[in-house]
Design an enzyme around this catalytic site. Sequence first.
Site, PDB file in Angstrom:
ATOM      1  N   SER A 293      82.981   6.194  43.216  1.00  0.00           N
ATOM      2  CA  SER A 293      83.806   5.577  42.175  1.00  0.00           C
ATOM      3  C   SER A 293      83.624   6.359  40.878  1.00  0.00           C
ATOM      4  CB  SER A 293      83.399   4.118  41.949  1.00  0.00           C
ATOM      5  OG  SER A 293      83.594   3.351  43.111  1.00  0.00           O
TER       6      SER A 293
ATOM      7  N   ALA B 260      70.620   4.921  40.357  1.00  0.00           N
ATOM      8  CA  ALA B 260      71.840   4.215  39.988  1.00  0.00           C
ATOM      9  C   ALA B 260      72.410   4.769  38.698  1.00  0.00           C
ATOM     10  CB  ALA B 260      71.566   2.713  39.831  1.00  0.00           C
ATOM     11  N   LYS B 261      73.748   4.756  38.618  1.00  0.00           N
ATOM     12  CA  LYS B 261      74.425   5.203  37.406  1.00  0.00           C
ATOM     13  C   LYS B 261      73.995   4.364  36.210  1.00  0.00           C
ATOM     14  CE  LYS B 261      78.585   6.567  39.969  1.00  0.00           C
ATOM     15  NZ  LYS B 261      80.007   6.215  40.240  1.00  0.00           N
ATOM     16  N   ARG B 262      73.861   3.055  36.419  1.00  0.00           N
ATOM     17  CA  ARG B 262      73.563   2.162  35.293  1.00  0.00           C
ATOM     18  C   ARG B 262      72.169   2.393  34.735  1.00  0.00           C
ATOM     19  NH1 ARG B 262      73.227  -0.965  39.877  1.00  0.00           N
ATOM     20  NH2 ARG B 262      71.274  -2.104  40.217  1.00  0.00           N
TER      21      ARG B 262
END
Length: 277
Positions: free
Chosen positions: A9, A239-241
Amino acid sequence: MIVTRFAPSPNGSLHLGHAFSAIVAHDLARERGGRFLLRIEDIDGARSRPELAEEFRADLAWLGLEWHEVAPQSARLASYVAAADRLRNEGLLYPCTCTRAEIAAAAKAIGLEGPVYPGTCKGRAVDASEPVVWRLDVAEALARTGPLSWTDERAGVQQADPARLGDVVLVRKDRETPASYHLAATLDDAVDDVTLVTRGRDLFAATHIHRLLQALLSLPVPTWHHHPLLLDREGRKLAKRRNSPSLADRRRADEDGLTLAADLRAGRFPAGISLGE
């Protein structure tokens, strides 16, 4: 011939966890004389950044991977609407106005996506002309399909137990994000003729819902391959976050992508990174 895929995504840059997942899928296809697909899952509302798709392609090429690109999710919206309409017309979806706080307060279990929805809006009058999500009535769906099973290459045959995730959301309130991951990914894999769904172990439980959707929508049933995850020093998945270092930064710093890919294949990970179960 197997067909598998990598489906990122564009809501943040790719990191080592994505590289590992892409390499696993790519190599499974290559070893078996199959096809490796790239699908951009770009319907995450305002979080989607179209410019990242080109960055993803550059990252994969830098790692030495070859792929066939299929249509992004933004080109498939009509198929999601049609599938949701079919399920709604068959009495399998119901509208829900519950907030996250309300769900957290009423939930009795924690699942893959947080507190498991306890069915608060099922059977009660809800004004569907207002902004609502549409949830799958899992109990009713299972009553129609009967027992289901699915196969993971690493874990073997699984008896489908979608109730463990509760009545998941299939259609969101946000018009820019018309379908949930569960509905969109299941439909996309069918349209793309994916025979081996390769993805991280963190999505293992989601497969129970995806198998149910395949039965309800008369879709082909692939095999799954849920691979282990790369973990940080605290044992958390990358994780991106959490701002895990990006592949793009490594690439722009002139790190050798082919060497990085070879190291990931061999289980040689950067300091502080390990492979989970």
